[in-house]
Write a protein that holds these residues in place. Sequence first.
Motif, PDB file in Angstrom:
ATOM      1  N   UNK A   1      28.139  -1.853  21.327  1.00  0.00           N
ATOM      2  CA  UNK A   1      29.266  -1.002  21.721  1.00  0.00           C
ATOM      3  C   UNK A   1      29.326  -0.875  23.238  1.00  0.00           C
ATOM      4  N   UNK A   2      28.163  -0.642  23.860  1.00  0.00           N
ATOM      5  CA  UNK A   2      28.124  -0.438  25.308  1.00  0.00           C
ATOM      6  C   UNK A   2      28.591  -1.682  26.052  1.00  0.00           C
ATOM      7  N   UNK A   3      28.085  -2.844  25.663  1.00  0.00           N
ATOM      8  CA  UNK A   3      28.422  -4.046  26.417  1.00  0.00           C
ATOM      9  C   UNK A   3      29.784  -4.609  26.042  1.00  0.00           C
ATOM     10  N   UNK A   4      30.327  -4.238  24.876  1.00  0.00           N
ATOM     11  CA  UNK A   4      31.694  -4.644  24.573  1.00  0.00           C
ATOM     12  C   UNK A   4      32.658  -4.057  25.600  1.00  0.00           C
ATOM     13  N   UNK A   5      32.326  -2.862  26.097  1.00  0.00           N
ATOM     14  CA  UNK A   5      33.104  -2.319  27.230  1.00  0.00           C
ATOM     15  C   UNK A   5      32.551  -2.798  28.560  1.00  0.00           C
ATOM     16  N   UNK A   6      31.248  -2.764  28.728  1.00  0.00           N
ATOM     17  CA  UNK A   6      30.668  -2.880  30.066  1.00  0.00           C
ATOM     18  C   UNK A   6      30.693  -4.297  30.602  1.00  0.00           C
ATOM     19  N   UNK A   7      30.786  -5.310  29.725  1.00  0.00           N
ATOM     20  CA  UNK A   7      31.009  -6.622  30.353  1.00  0.00           C
ATOM     21  C   UNK A   7      32.445  -6.786  30.815  1.00  0.00           C
ATOM     22  N   UNK A   8      33.454  -6.422  30.019  1.00  0.00           N
ATOM     23  CA  UNK A   8      34.796  -6.361  30.609  1.00  0.00           C
ATOM     24  C   UNK A   8      34.854  -5.466  31.845  1.00  0.00           C
ATOM     25  N   UNK A   9      34.002  -4.427  31.882  1.00  0.00           N
ATOM     26  CA  UNK A   9      33.982  -3.549  33.067  1.00  0.00           C
ATOM     27  C   UNK A   9      33.588  -4.302  34.318  1.00  0.00           C
ATOM     28  N   UNK A  10      32.782  -5.364  34.161  1.00  0.00           N
ATOM     29  CA  UNK A  10      32.466  -6.208  35.318  1.00  0.00           C
ATOM     30  C   UNK A  10      33.757  -6.751  35.920  1.00  0.00           C
ATOM     31  N   UNK A  11      34.675  -7.172  35.065  1.00  0.00           N
ATOM     32  CA  UNK A  11      35.940  -7.726  35.552  1.00  0.00           C
ATOM     33  C   UNK A  11      36.926  -6.629  35.901  1.00  0.00           C
TER      34      UNK A  11
END
Length: 614
Positions: free
Chosen positions: A297-307
């Motif tokens: 759940x965290x990285x489903x948001x937080x990798x797009x958050x990189x962009x």
Amino acid sequence: MNTTAAALGVHADHVGANEHAHEHHHELPWYRKYLFSTDHKVIAKQFMISSFFFLFVGGMFALFIRWQLAYPGQPIPVIGHILPDTWVTEPGSGVITPEFYAQLLSMHGTVMVFLVIIPFATGMFGNFCIPLMLGTDDMALPRLNMWSFWLLPPGGLIMFAGFFTQTGYAGAGWTSYPPLSALTQFPVFTITGQTLWLIAVFLIGFSSILGAVNYVTTILNKRAKGMGLFDMPLTVWALFITAIMVTLGTPVLASGLAMLFFDNFLHTSFFLPDHLVSATGHGFEVGTGQPILFQHVFWFYSHPAVYIMILPLMGVVSDVLSVFSRKPVYGYKAMVFSLVGIATLGFIVWGHHMFQSGMNPLLGTTFMLSTIVIAVPSSIKTFNWLGTIWRGNIHFSAALLSALSFVSMFIIGGLSGIFMASAPVDIFIHDTYFIVAHIHYVLFGGSLFGIFAGIYYWYPKMFGKMLSETWAKRHVFWSFVFFNGTFFPMHVLGVGGHMRRIYDPNVYDFLKGMQPMNEFITVCAIGLGFTQLILVGNIIYHIKYGKKAPRNPWNANTLEWAAPAHPGHGNFDRDITVYRGPYEYSVPGRELDYWPQWEPGKSISVHHHTVAVD
């Protein structure tokens, strides 16, 4: 160049009519004008001020971390003796405890991501640029825009409040993985500190959602007459795509935070297995939780958050490179579609953060391939930036130097990312300083220099004054030197096996030989931090004492430069009609090397592949 209304192709009666319309704006009380303003330009400045404050606080946390790594067990100079007793090993010793060190690691990452880079990239530039570059008076939803900012300071204050609780801030890292963040019997990972972290990040995420909804609505509904989607500058395109990513991704993070909050307060077990729930002493059984689910759940948001952090600045850099190279952006539509490609692929690569989690090899291979593929649209952007400046009439302004630094840092970060895209290699280097180097080159380095480029480029329009180019160039130069001195050696440390999040490297004999490199990194980090005082001093001094800026100091084409030097409420003192795209520089047969979007004349944009005719 002083430009009259007639020279810009604007009829005097239009100017007069608009000036007369502006006279009807009544004077607002000071608190509505400067604090609870609905003017997008004031809100952009509010985001800038708050982001600078949090930048220096987060930077101070980073220097505490670096001091402990370079000089383990030695007191922090100057301010060490005044640190609270709960932060140091002995009262007045100035030596931070392992518990406080874990809290610093958690706080530094959280502040830099959620309170610095995202508010700078999306909050400041989104608010300032979108209405002006679209040729409209304000955001579609001004009051919602005001609240998008005023959720941010309370979130920051709640986050900092954790330091002043009895047992301190949450220390489970900026990612707050359970079970560390869900177990409450350990004093480092306190229920109070962790709860404050959850509430703060939730509020900040809600702030982002409000802003993103406003951006999408404004871009789709409030473009100037004659402006199609492919007549928008790349800055607006990047912010548009970023806003869509925020709208889709942030609610997922919010759901994960809510579930973790329920685990801590309502004794649910979304992420905490039942045998660990029983161990906390709550005295009843619940269904088996899945700690790994939080990571998904965290990285489903937080990798797009990189962009989310980098895409707006890609747009800013594209505009700056074009203006100061006096050339159209190379491959305008390819740049737009590469933004879309990066955003789309960004949602299907999150699993590469979890190659060490026991992931099924087939699934890991899928994430590995999708991660490698995302290099394609990134490479398109990089080569198109180089194509934009190739054989251009380059003006080496501070904004351009910052933009070139952005491209350089992004390339280095992208090249190191290729190593981590490979699951077998990533398993070895993931918990080393190689990762720290990579994330700082892509996010902190790329974002930081992109932010510098935008500030130096739009400062004349934001404040109506010119900055000192001499001091600006010094700032960019020393930031570039100290940044690379700080983070490039971390690649070497990582390959040598230096672990992340370690409190005292001298505990391990094989790390003792790397200590001189740690000391060098710390000295450069201190230099990088204090170099930013040049930027802040330049900004503050020239707000009052700077030379008055002309309406269009860079001879640029986009619509914000059609507004007065320091636009008031309503932005424009003339009717805006768009006649061409934003990048018609050095058009053959035209005397001037720029052709503003608002200037009448028969033309079709260069990026439409048709020769323009004056």
